[in-house]
Design an enzyme around this catalytic site. Structure first.
Site, PDB file in Angstrom:
ATOM      1  N   LYS A 105       0.868  -1.182   0.000  1.00 18.98           N
ATOM      2  CA  LYS A 105       0.000   0.000   0.000  1.00 18.98           C
ATOM      3  C   LYS A 105       0.892   1.215   0.000  1.00 18.98           C
ATOM      4  O   LYS A 105       2.038   1.165   0.458  1.00 18.98           O
ATOM      5  CB  LYS A 105      -0.889   0.017   1.251  1.00 18.98           C
ATOM      6  CG  LYS A 105      -2.164   0.811   1.086  1.00 18.98           C
ATOM      7  CD  LYS A 105      -3.231  -0.022   0.408  1.00 18.98           C
ATOM      8  CE  LYS A 105      -4.522   0.731   0.243  1.00 18.98           C
ATOM      9  NZ  LYS A 105      -5.619  -0.172  -0.127  1.00 18.98           N
TER      10      LYS A 105
HETATM   11  P1  NAD Z   1     -13.051   8.062  -2.174  1.00 24.26           P
HETATM   12  O1  NAD Z   1     -12.050   9.092  -1.824  1.00 24.26           O
HETATM   13  O2  NAD Z   1     -13.454   7.894  -3.590  1.00 24.26           O
HETATM   14  O3  NAD Z   1     -14.403   8.334  -1.329  1.00 24.26           O
HETATM   15  C1  NAD Z   1     -14.411   8.449   0.066  1.00 24.26           C
HETATM   16  C2  NAD Z   1     -15.829   8.811   0.531  1.00 24.26           C
HETATM   17  O4  NAD Z   1     -15.860   8.781   1.958  1.00 24.26           O
HETATM   18  C3  NAD Z   1     -16.260  10.221   0.119  1.00 24.26           C
HETATM   19  O5  NAD Z   1     -17.649  10.220  -0.184  1.00 24.26           O
HETATM   20  C4  NAD Z   1     -16.018  11.040   1.394  1.00 24.26           C
HETATM   21  O6  NAD Z   1     -16.846  12.194   1.481  1.00 24.26           O
HETATM   22  C5  NAD Z   1     -16.391  10.010   2.451  1.00 24.26           C
HETATM   23  N1  NAD Z   1     -15.806  10.293   3.751  1.00 24.26           N
HETATM   24  C6  NAD Z   1     -14.516  10.572   4.046  1.00 24.26           C
HETATM   25  N2  NAD Z   1     -14.382  10.802   5.370  1.00 24.26           N
HETATM   26  C7  NAD Z   1     -15.615  10.651   5.904  1.00 24.26           C
HETATM   27  C8  NAD Z   1     -16.135  10.745   7.232  1.00 24.26           C
HETATM   28  N3  NAD Z   1     -15.350  11.063   8.251  1.00 24.26           N
HETATM   29  N4  NAD Z   1     -17.458  10.510   7.423  1.00 24.26           N
HETATM   30  C9  NAD Z   1     -18.271  10.190   6.380  1.00 24.26           C
HETATM   31  N5  NAD Z   1     -17.830  10.090   5.123  1.00 24.26           N
HETATM   32  C10 NAD Z   1     -16.529  10.315   4.899  1.00 24.26           C
HETATM   33  O7  NAD Z   1     -12.487   6.698  -1.562  1.00 24.26           O
HETATM   34  P2  NAD Z   1     -12.849   5.206  -2.020  1.00 24.26           P
HETATM   35  O8  NAD Z   1     -11.908   4.814  -3.080  1.00 24.26           O
HETATM   36  O9  NAD Z   1     -14.319   5.102  -2.229  1.00 24.26           O
HETATM   37  O10 NAD Z   1     -12.425   4.375  -0.716  1.00 24.26           O
HETATM   38  C11 NAD Z   1     -13.301   4.234   0.395  1.00 24.26           C
HETATM   39  C12 NAD Z   1     -12.808   3.077   1.267  1.00 24.26           C
HETATM   40  O11 NAD Z   1     -12.793   1.873   0.494  1.00 24.26           O
HETATM   41  C13 NAD Z   1     -11.389   3.213   1.834  1.00 24.26           C
HETATM   42  O12 NAD Z   1     -11.332   2.586   3.080  1.00 24.26           O
HETATM   43  C14 NAD Z   1     -10.549   2.437   0.831  1.00 24.26           C
HETATM   44  O13 NAD Z   1      -9.319   1.983   1.390  1.00 24.26           O
HETATM   45  C15 NAD Z   1     -11.501   1.291   0.545  1.00 24.26           C
HETATM   46  N6  NAD Z   1     -11.236   0.590  -0.720  1.00 24.26           N
HETATM   47  C16 NAD Z   1     -11.198   1.257  -1.901  1.00 24.26           C
HETATM   48  C17 NAD Z   1     -10.981   0.551  -3.082  1.00 24.26           C
HETATM   49  C18 NAD Z   1     -10.986   1.223  -4.435  1.00 24.26           C
HETATM   50  O14 NAD Z   1     -10.935   0.499  -5.443  1.00 24.26           O
HETATM   51  N7  NAD Z   1     -11.090   2.541  -4.534  1.00 24.26           N
HETATM   52  C19 NAD Z   1     -10.773  -0.836  -3.038  1.00 24.26           C
HETATM   53  C20 NAD Z   1     -10.839  -1.499  -1.810  1.00 24.26           C
HETATM   54  C21 NAD Z   1     -11.076  -0.771  -0.662  1.00 24.26           C
END
Ligand code: NAD
Length: 417
Positions: A105
């Site tokens: 990561k």
């Molecule tokens: P992103 O940046 O696209 O979206 C994050 C979302 O979370 C946004 O809507 C933001 O407003 C919201 N957010 C952030 N802090 C917040 C809070 N304190 N309270 C409420 N909402 C909040 O990120 P993403 O890619 O969607 O990733 C989200 C999660 O999924 C992370 O934990 C990431 O590690 C995990 N993840 C992502 C992927 C991927 O392919 N992008 C794959 C596996 C896991």
């Protein structure tokens, strides 16, 4: 005192599972630390002419099963322990899913919302340059994560291509790219699609369907938005959504497409027509059958456990549930589908993208979705089988499947030299 340090959480989960499967001490020692911890400080020109120093990380946890694989996070909260935890979880995730990858990561400590597109491009390019040969198509393959996106992956790929001998031929140094620049169709929605497959399969075990349940989702970014879209298309009612702007409830179910337009226009979910605004704590009290944390870590904490009415939690985010909260929820009979399986759709389709780049192929969306479904359901079945055999939690069972695979390979390969 209860610690919410993510790396401590990851270590505790690993220790418990290692005990459960009686992992040999040598493998336990190796797997208890990342192999490489790379920290780079690099200067970037800001739009106002000043230079600012940024700090970036790439943690390579384990590469027994194949090249290191894992996302790059952009957030002001990125620190060494967070990235170490996320890298460790990637090792279990790729092992559990049967992929030929290890775990890694990365991250840059910065709030992407505070930078212009030009600044972001220079930050990403300078970071990639600083990583140099520490990434590579058969060595370590980044992807998007919280705060980063397909455009940033294209900048990474292009910077690598222009800095390294033979780099022009190796688009697969990064996955999660735009389709035009070598990405896979279906990668944008893959994590959400995987969450939906995982939930659907779980519900099926008790004779239910996604169309029978109401859902609350925290996060409306890449993962949250696509989870909402896919589940709605499957007939579920998404009745509450939270993001950084706040939280909203629509008890009749909301339309993810029109919410997406609203978020694009206003910057957040709050103010969506015909919705009721909720406080953060009220969001966790919503009367939904399924709660899907899809934002950041440590959101389901002991002080929120009492409020939660959902009987199923699907961990779309990484590390959303603290270990103490998990124990209490399990005691209450809440079923938790753990992150290392629930959100594995992203890395699975990243693997498909990597194969397509390697073979100069372009799969159809139907093929990507069907191959993803097969891998997700197969992994869900293996976890369920292990859970029943070990009489343990779903998280412990998922770890057990992952550790079994790593152990078998260590047994056969031995430990070098
Ligand atoms: P992103 O940046 O696209 O979206 C994050 C979302 O979370 C946004 O809507 C933001 O407003 C919201 N957010 C952030 N802090 C917040 C809070 N304190 N309270 C409420 N909402 C909040 O990120 P993403 O890619 O969607 O990733 C989200 C999660 O999924 C992370 O934990 C990431 O590690 C995990 N993840 C992502 C992927 C991927 O392919 N992008 C794959 C596996 C896991």
């Amino acid at each position: 005192m209860v610690s919410n340090n993510l790396y401590e959480t990851a270590q505790r989960q690993f220790e418990r599972a290692a005990d459960l499967v009686d992992l040999p001490v040598a493998y336990r020692t190796i797997l208890s630390s990342p192999k490489n911890e790379i920290i780079v400080n690099f200067p970037v020109l800001m739009d106002d002419g000043a230079y600012r120093l940024f700090r970036g990380y790439r943690i390579q946890h384990n590469n027994l099963l194949g090249p290191y694989k894992g996302g790059i996070r952009f957030s002001e909260y990125v620190d060494l322990d967070e990235v170490k935890a996320l890298a460790t979880w990637m090792t279990w995730k790729t092992a559990l899913m049967g992929l030929p990858f290890g775990g890694a990561k990365g991250g840059i400590t910065m709030d992407p919302r505070m930078h212009s597109r030009d600044e972001l491009r220079r930050i990403v390019r300078r970071f990639t340059h600083a990583l140099g040969n520490n990434i590579g198509p058969e060595h370590d393959i980044p992807a998007p994560d919280l705060g980063s996106n397909a455009e940033a992956m294209v900048w990474m790929m292009d910077t690598y291509a222009n800095s390294v001998d033979g780099g022009q031929n190796v688009k697969r140094v990064v996955t999660g790219k735009t389709v035009e620049c070598g990405g896979s169709v279906g990668r944008d929605k893959a994590t959400g699609q995987g969450v939906a497959f995982c939930l659907a399969h779980h519900l099926e075990l008790s004779g239910r369907a996604v169309s029978d349940v109401s859902i609350a989702i925290q996060g409306f970014g890449n993962v949250g938005e696509h989870t909402a879209r896919v589940l709605t298309a499957m007939g579920a009612r998404v009745i509450a959504i939270a993001d950084m702007s706040g939280a909203i409830e629509c008890s009749d179910g909301l339309d993810p497409e029109s919410l997406w337009f609203h978020v694009n226009k206003t910057g957040g979910v709050v103010g969506y027509p015909d919705s009721r605004e909720l406080s953060a704590d009220e969001f966790f009290s919503v009367d939904a059958d399924v709660l899907i944390p899809a934002a950041i870590e440590n959101q389901i904490t002991v002080d929120r456990v009492e409020r939660i009415k959902a009987s199923i939690i699907v961990e779309a985010a990484n590390g959303p549930t603290t270990p103490e909260a998990e124990l209490q929820l399990i005691e209450r009979g809440v079923e938790i589908l753990p992150d290392i399986i629930a959100n594995a759709g992203g890395v699975v389709v990243s693997y498909f993208e990597w194969i397509q780049n390697k073979m100069s192929q372009q799969w159809s969306l139907a093929t990507v979705d069907e191959e993803l479904r097969k891998l997700m359901w197969d992994a869900c079945d293996r976890v369920e089988e292990r859970r029943l055999a070990l009489r343990c939690s779903r998280r412990d069972a998922a770890y057990a499947v992952a550790l079994d695979r790593l152990r078998t390979v260590y047994d056969q390969r031995g430990i070098f030299p």
